[in-house]
Scaffold this motif. Structure first.
Motif, PDB file in Angstrom:
ATOM      1  N   LYS A   1      -4.512  -0.772   7.369  1.00 48.30           N
ATOM      2  CA  LYS A   1      -3.863  -0.038   6.273  1.00 48.30           C
ATOM      3  C   LYS A   1      -4.528  -0.382   4.941  1.00 48.30           C
TER       4      LYS A   1
ATOM      5  N   TYR B   1      -0.668 -11.074   2.660  1.00 51.59           N
ATOM      6  CA  TYR B   1      -0.426 -11.267   1.230  1.00 51.59           C
ATOM      7  C   TYR B   1      -0.867 -12.680   0.796  1.00 51.59           C
TER       8      TYR B   1
ATOM      9  N   THR C   1       0.830  -1.215   0.000  1.00 50.08           N
ATOM     10  CA  THR C   1       0.000   0.000   0.000  1.00 50.08           C
ATOM     11  C   THR C   1       0.863   1.264   0.000  1.00 50.08           C
TER      12      THR C   1
HETATM   13  N1  LIG Z   1       7.775   1.770 -11.499  1.00 54.00           N
HETATM   14  C1  LIG Z   1       8.120   2.831 -10.835  1.00 54.00           C
HETATM   15  O1  LIG Z   1       8.114   3.949 -11.360  1.00 54.00           O
HETATM   16  C2  LIG Z   1       8.508   2.704  -9.405  1.00 54.00           C
HETATM   17  C3  LIG Z   1       8.604   3.861  -8.627  1.00 54.00           C
HETATM   18  C4  LIG Z   1       8.895   3.708  -7.284  1.00 54.00           C
HETATM   19  C5  LIG Z   1       9.091   2.458  -6.745  1.00 54.00           C
HETATM   20  N2  LIG Z   1       9.014   1.357  -7.539  1.00 54.00           N
HETATM   21  C6  LIG Z   1       9.234   0.013  -6.975  1.00 54.00           C
HETATM   22  O2  LIG Z   1       8.085  -0.343  -6.212  1.00 54.00           O
HETATM   23  C7  LIG Z   1       8.447  -1.039  -5.034  1.00 54.00           C
HETATM   24  C8  LIG Z   1       7.823  -0.333  -3.832  1.00 54.00           C
HETATM   25  O3  LIG Z   1       8.295   0.998  -3.779  1.00 54.00           O
HETATM   26  P1  LIG Z   1       7.474   2.149  -2.987  1.00 54.00           P
HETATM   27  O4  LIG Z   1       8.178   3.429  -3.301  1.00 54.00           O
HETATM   28  O5  LIG Z   1       6.038   2.053  -3.255  1.00 54.00           O
HETATM   29  O6  LIG Z   1       7.803   1.747  -1.496  1.00 54.00           O
HETATM   30  P2  LIG Z   1       7.014   2.152  -0.173  1.00 54.00           P
HETATM   31  O7  LIG Z   1       6.278   3.428  -0.382  1.00 54.00           O
HETATM   32  O8  LIG Z   1       7.994   2.056   0.925  1.00 54.00           O
HETATM   33  O9  LIG Z   1       5.921   1.009  -0.025  1.00 54.00           O
HETATM   34  C9  LIG Z   1       6.252  -0.332   0.036  1.00 54.00           C
HETATM   35  C10 LIG Z   1       5.095  -1.140   0.604  1.00 54.00           C
HETATM   36  O10 LIG Z   1       5.561  -2.484   0.712  1.00 54.00           O
HETATM   37  C11 LIG Z   1       4.946  -3.106   1.822  1.00 54.00           C
HETATM   38  N3  LIG Z   1       5.988  -3.835   2.598  1.00 54.00           N
HETATM   39  C12 LIG Z   1       6.069  -5.178   2.735  1.00 54.00           C
HETATM   40  N4  LIG Z   1       7.098  -5.541   3.483  1.00 54.00           N
HETATM   41  C13 LIG Z   1       7.701  -4.395   3.863  1.00 54.00           C
HETATM   42  C14 LIG Z   1       8.810  -4.118   4.697  1.00 54.00           C
HETATM   43  N5  LIG Z   1       9.502  -5.076   5.305  1.00 54.00           N
HETATM   44  N6  LIG Z   1       9.153  -2.827   4.882  1.00 54.00           N
HETATM   45  C15 LIG Z   1       8.482  -1.838   4.265  1.00 54.00           C
HETATM   46  N7  LIG Z   1       7.396  -2.044   3.488  1.00 54.00           N
HETATM   47  C16 LIG Z   1       7.010  -3.313   3.287  1.00 54.00           C
HETATM   48  C17 LIG Z   1       4.271  -2.033   2.622  1.00 54.00           C
HETATM   49  O11 LIG Z   1       2.890  -2.239   2.477  1.00 54.00           O
HETATM   50  P3  LIG Z   1       1.987  -2.822   3.659  1.00 54.00           P
HETATM   51  O12 LIG Z   1       2.588  -2.264   4.929  1.00 54.00           O
HETATM   52  O13 LIG Z   1       0.681  -2.263   3.342  1.00 54.00           O
HETATM   53  O14 LIG Z   1       2.043  -4.300   3.609  1.00 54.00           O
HETATM   54  C18 LIG Z   1       4.647  -0.730   1.985  1.00 54.00           C
HETATM   55  O15 LIG Z   1       3.613   0.192   1.924  1.00 54.00           O
HETATM   56  C19 LIG Z   1       9.981  -1.097  -5.035  1.00 54.00           C
HETATM   57  O16 LIG Z   1      10.400  -2.344  -5.486  1.00 54.00           O
HETATM   58  C20 LIG Z   1      10.400  -0.025  -6.018  1.00 54.00           C
HETATM   59  O17 LIG Z   1      11.597  -0.337  -6.704  1.00 54.00           O
HETATM   60  C21 LIG Z   1       8.709   1.459  -8.844  1.00 54.00           C
END
Ligand SMILES: NC(=O)c1ccc[n+]([C@@H]2O[C@H](COP(=O)([O-])OP(=O)(O)OC[C@H]3O[C@@H](n4cnc5c(N)ncnc54)[C@H](OP(=O)(O)O)[C@@H]3O)[C@@H](O)[C@H]2O)c1
Length: 328
Positions: free
Chosen positions: A41, A58, A12
């Motif tokens: 969440k 998950y 999320t």
């Molecule tokens: N395509 C693109 O343009 C793009 C841009 C940015 C990031 N990304 C990729 O997307 C992925 C997520 O990035 P994000 O920026 O969305 O990250 P983020 O804001 O930190 O969110 C990651 C989510 O992963 C879940 N999660 C599960 N295990 C976790 C842990 N141990 N610690 C922290 N979070 C955990 C959490 O959801 P819950 O707490 O709800 O379970 C959290 O909200 C990465 O692999 C990144 O490389 C892609």
């Protein structure tokens, strides 16, 4: 393809929000469920996008029989386990970049998906943007002759706290896996082959991950891809493709809307502009179309290419001695 294609989302965070907005604006797509490690969440997220079902784990979403595919948007070290969780439940998967932490994981997941005929794709959204079709045709039609050199950079600066996923080794941080992956995938797309030699140099920061790096790929006929990625500097994030008969400039290439073709000896350039709203709708449509056509992988970003990207990143990290804690 079903009349309405139902997406499930794992995670999320920041990018799950962007993806959800894109699904809402994609014809034929709908948000079916969201899962978080914490059900409150998930409920909060679901409320924002009117998602009908929420899960507090998950594992539960992977078993939802009503979902047509699952998008994985969690930090890098958790991609592999969640890809496997979905595949084992026969759920088609779109997983965020970098596809996995290392090539061993990527190979395992790809082998499993192929053996079990389940759709799997890396969410390398850039590849599906409309401008890539025209630029790809310019290259294919020989508009700039033989391609000799490619230059790309991708960098942005945010003073991330050391716990943040961008710089935290426990969350698979570092510029290479976060933004360098786009440079590498772009070089693959342009040269249509893997490099014969890779050389690189990185600055490893206080947290133990690469904060910036330069990488050079050398190919069979001496072609070069010269790439820089950084978490310390705001860069233009443009790409230049130089050939024997001209050059192509792709502005802000990872979210490209503008490209210029300069033909040798011609005074006027050709410029194209392909605007978009969100950008993720193209990868979403690609998944839906592939699944609708019975494909188990996308021809636009094949699993072999995805694996080659991760293999190159493994090789680069080995040059720096960068091993993530969970790989030890
Ligand atoms: N395509 C693109 O343009 C793009 C841009 C940015 C990031 N990304 C990729 O997307 C992925 C997520 O990035 P994000 O920026 O969305 O990250 P983020 O804001 O930190 O969110 C990651 C989510 O992963 C879940 N999660 C599960 N295990 C976790 C842990 N141990 N610690 C922290 N979070 C955990 C959490 O959801 P819950 O707490 O709800 O379970 C959290 O909200 C990465 O692999 C990144 O490389 C892609």
């Amino acid at each position: 393809m079903p009349d309405v294609f139902k997406w499930g989302i794992i995670g999320t965070g920041m990018i799950a929000n962007k993806f959800s907005k894109a699904v809402i604006n994609t014809p034929g797509a709908e948000l079916g469920a969201v899962a978080s490690r914490n059900v409150e969440k998930a409920e909060e997220f679901a409320k924002k996008y009117s998602i009908p079902k929420t899960y507090g784990s998950y594992e539960q979403i992977a078993k939802d029989p009503e979902l047509d595919a699952i998008y994985i948007a969690v930090p890098n070290p958790f991609h592999y386990e969640n890809i496997m969780l979905c595949l084992e439940n026969k759920k088609p998967v779109l997983c965020e970049k970098p596809f996995t932490l290392n090539a061993k994981q990527a190979k395992d997941a790809i082998d499993y998906a192929r053996k079990n005929n389940v759709f799997l794709m890396e969410a390398l959204w850039t590849r599906f943007l409309p401008i890539y079709k025209t630029v790809g045709e310019w290259i294919k039609n020989g508009e700039i002759g033989e391609i000799r050199v490619l230059k790309t950079d991708f960098g942005f600066y945010v003073p991330w706290p050391k716990e943040d996923r961008h710089v935290n080794p426990a969350l698979g941080g570092g510029g290479l896996l976060d933004v360098g992956v786009y440079n590498i995938a772009f070089a693959q797309w342009v040269f249509k082959q893997e490099p014969q030699r890779i050389t690189s140099m990185a600055h490893i920061g206080e947290t133990g991950v690469d904060e910036q790096a330069s990488i050079i790929f050398a190919y069979d006929k001496g072609q070069l891809a010269v790439m820089t990625c950084s978490l310390l500097a705001d860069m233009p994030n443009d790409a230049w493709i130089y050939g024997s008969k001209g050059m192509i400039y792709l502005k802000d290439y990872w979210r490209g809307t503008t490209a210029v073709l300069k033909r040798k000896g011609q005074l006027s350039d050709e410029t194209i502009y392909c605007p978009f709203e969100n950008g993720f709708e193209y990868e979403i449509m690609e998944v839906m179309n592939c699944i609708g056509e019975g494909k188990t992988e996308s021809p636009l970003r094949t699993l072999d290419e995805t694996l080659a990207t991760i293999e190159a990143m493994d090789q680069i990290r080995a040059q720096w001695g960068l091993v993530f804690p969970m790989e030890r």
